[in-house]
Design an enzyme around this catalytic site. Structure first.
Site, short mmCIF file in Angstrom:
data_model
loop_
_atom_site.label_atom_id
_atom_site.label_comp_id
_atom_site.label_asym_id
_atom_site.label_seq_id
_atom_site.Cartn_x
_atom_site.Cartn_y
_atom_site.Cartn_z
N HIS A 84 -59.06 -7.78 -15.19
CA HIS A 84 -59.57 -6.99 -14.07
C HIS A 84 -59.54 -5.49 -14.40
O HIS A 84 -58.55 -4.99 -14.94
CB HIS A 84 -58.71 -7.24 -12.82
CG HIS A 84 -59.41 -6.89 -11.55
ND1 HIS A 84 -59.67 -5.59 -11.17
CD2 HIS A 84 -59.93 -7.67 -10.56
CE1 HIS A 84 -60.30 -5.59 -10.01
NE2 HIS A 84 -60.48 -6.84 -9.62
N HIS A 170 -51.61 10.56 -14.40
CA HIS A 170 -50.18 10.28 -14.58
C HIS A 170 -50.02 9.52 -15.89
O HIS A 170 -50.78 8.58 -16.18
CB HIS A 170 -49.68 9.42 -13.41
CG HIS A 170 -48.20 9.24 -13.37
ND1 HIS A 170 -47.54 8.41 -14.24
CD2 HIS A 170 -47.24 9.77 -12.56
CE1 HIS A 170 -46.25 8.43 -13.97
NE2 HIS A 170 -46.04 9.26 -12.96
N PRO A 171 -49.04 9.90 -16.73
CA PRO A 171 -48.96 9.33 -18.09
C PRO A 171 -48.76 7.82 -18.15
O PRO A 171 -49.19 7.18 -19.11
CB PRO A 171 -47.77 10.07 -18.71
CG PRO A 171 -46.99 10.61 -17.56
CD PRO A 171 -48.00 10.91 -16.51
#
Length: 300
Positions: A84, A170-171
Site C-alpha cells: 500500500h 520527519h526523518p
C-alpha cells in the site's frame, strides 16, 4: 451510547505485521472515556493498520493525538515495505460527521488535531478532502504521490508546503494527511491470477481518474502468500457509486484476460445502506427501502 455529538475517525497506520506494535497503537482507543473502538484490522501484504472509532469531539481529539505519538515513536518508515502507498507512520486521519455534527465541525476538529500533532511531534501535516486549503490538495492520492521517499524533496516545493508543522519530512515518521470527508468503503476484489500487471490494468480502467467509475479509486496489489492479486478499491461515495457496480466492472475487465473473481473483502466497517443496496441489486428486489430492514427500524 448517550453521547450528544458523535464523529467517526478512521486513522491508517503504516504497520500491519508487528502485533505488539499494533496493540500499543490501538491502546489509547480502548481506555479513553467518550471514545469507542469499533474495529481494527491489519494486513501483512499492505503492511497497514486501519482503525475505526467513534467518539465525542474532545475525547476523540485526545485519543487520536495520543495514538499518533505512539505511532511516531514505534514506526520507522526507512524500514517499512508493503503493497500500500504510504507517506507517514500515521498515513491519513479522516474525520466523518455521524450524529448531531456537521461537516464544518469535522473540519474544525481535523484542523485542531493537525495543529497539535505538528506542534508536539514535529510532524508536517497536509489538510485534505473537505479540509483542504487548495484544490490540488483535496485528493489524497495527489497529496501522497511520491510517498515517504519522494516527500523529502516534494515538501520543499512552494505548492506543497505543509499546512501545519515544519517544511521538512520527519526523518522516520514522514508526513500525515488529516481532513474531513464522507464515509468511505475500503473494498478489495481478489483475482484468480498472480500477474500484478493484470490487476493494475483492471484497477486503472475502473478508477475515476482514468475514465472509470466516478467515486472509485483503485490500484493493483500482489498478495504473495495466497499467490493471487487484488484490485484494492476505495469507494469514496457509496451513495453515488454502489459496490455492485465496482464488482461487476472488475468482472467485465477481468474477462478479457481470462481471469475470474475469487472473492472480495471489506476492510473496516461499512454502512448498512451500502450492503443493502448491493443485496437489492443481486436479489432483484422491487420497491425495497431501508425502512424494511429490521435493524434499521430498531435503531430509529
Amino acid at each position: 451510547m448517550s453521547w450528544n455529538k458523535i464523529i467517526e475517525c478512521v486513522p491508517n497506520f503504516s504497520e500491519g505485521r508487528d502485533l505488539e506494535k499494533i496493540d500499543q497503537i490501538v491502546a489509547p482507543f480502548r481506555i479513553k472515556a467518550g471514545v469507542k473502538l469499533l474495529d481494527y484490522s491489519n494486513d501483512e501484504d499492505h503492511n497497514r493498520l486501519v482503525v475505526t472509532l467513534v467518539g465525542e469531539p474532545e475525547a476523540l481529539y485526545e485519543a487520536i493525538v495520543e495514538a499518533v505519538g505512539v505511532a511516531v515513536r514505534l514506526i520507522d518508515l526507512n524500514q517499512h515495505t508493503g503493497q500500500h502507498p504510504r507517506m507517514g507512520a500515521v498515513d491519513v486521519i479522516p474525520f466523518i460527521p455521524i450524529k448531531n455534527t456537521s461537516m464544518e465541525e469535522a473540519i474544525e476538529l481535523s484542523k485542531k488535531v493537525a495543529a497539535k500533532v505538528a506542534e508536539i511531534y514535529h510532524l508536517p501535516v497536509f489538510l485534505y478532502e473537505k479540509s483542504a486549503t487548495a484544490s490540488h490538495r483535496e485528493n489524497l492520492a495527489s497529496v501522497r504521490k511520491g510517498e515517504f521517499e519522494g516527500m523529502a524533496e516534494k515538501i520543499k516545493l512552494p505548492e506543497w508546503q505543509p499546512d501545519f508543522g515544519p517544511a521538512e519530512r520527519h526523518p522516520t515518521a514522514g508526513t500525515v494527511a488529516i481532513g474531513a470527508r464522507m464515509p468511505l468503503v475500503a473494498y478489495n476484489i481478489n483475482l484468480s491470477t498472480d500477474n500484478l500487471e493484470i490487476a493494475t490494468k483492471i484497477a486503472k480502467n475502473i478508477r475515476h481518474i482514468n475514465g472509470g467509475l466516478r467515486y472509485v479509486k483503485a490500484m493493483g496489489v500482489e498478495l504473495k502468500e495466497r499467490n493471487i492479486t487484488q484490485v484494492s478499491i476505495n469507494m469514496t461515495d457509496y451513495t453515488r457509486t454502489a459496490l455492485y457496480r465496482a464488482f461487476e466492472l472488475v468482472r467485465i475487465e477481468a474477462r478479457r484476460y481470462g481471469v475470474t473473481i475469487v472473492g472480495s473483502e471489506i476492510i473496516g466497517l461499512v454502512p448498512m445502506e451500502a450492503l443493502i443496496d448491493t443485496a437489492s441489486y443481486y436479489l432483484g428486489l422491487e420497491n425495497f427501502s431501508m425502512q424494511q430492514v429490521l435493524e434499521a427500524r430498531i435503531m430509529e
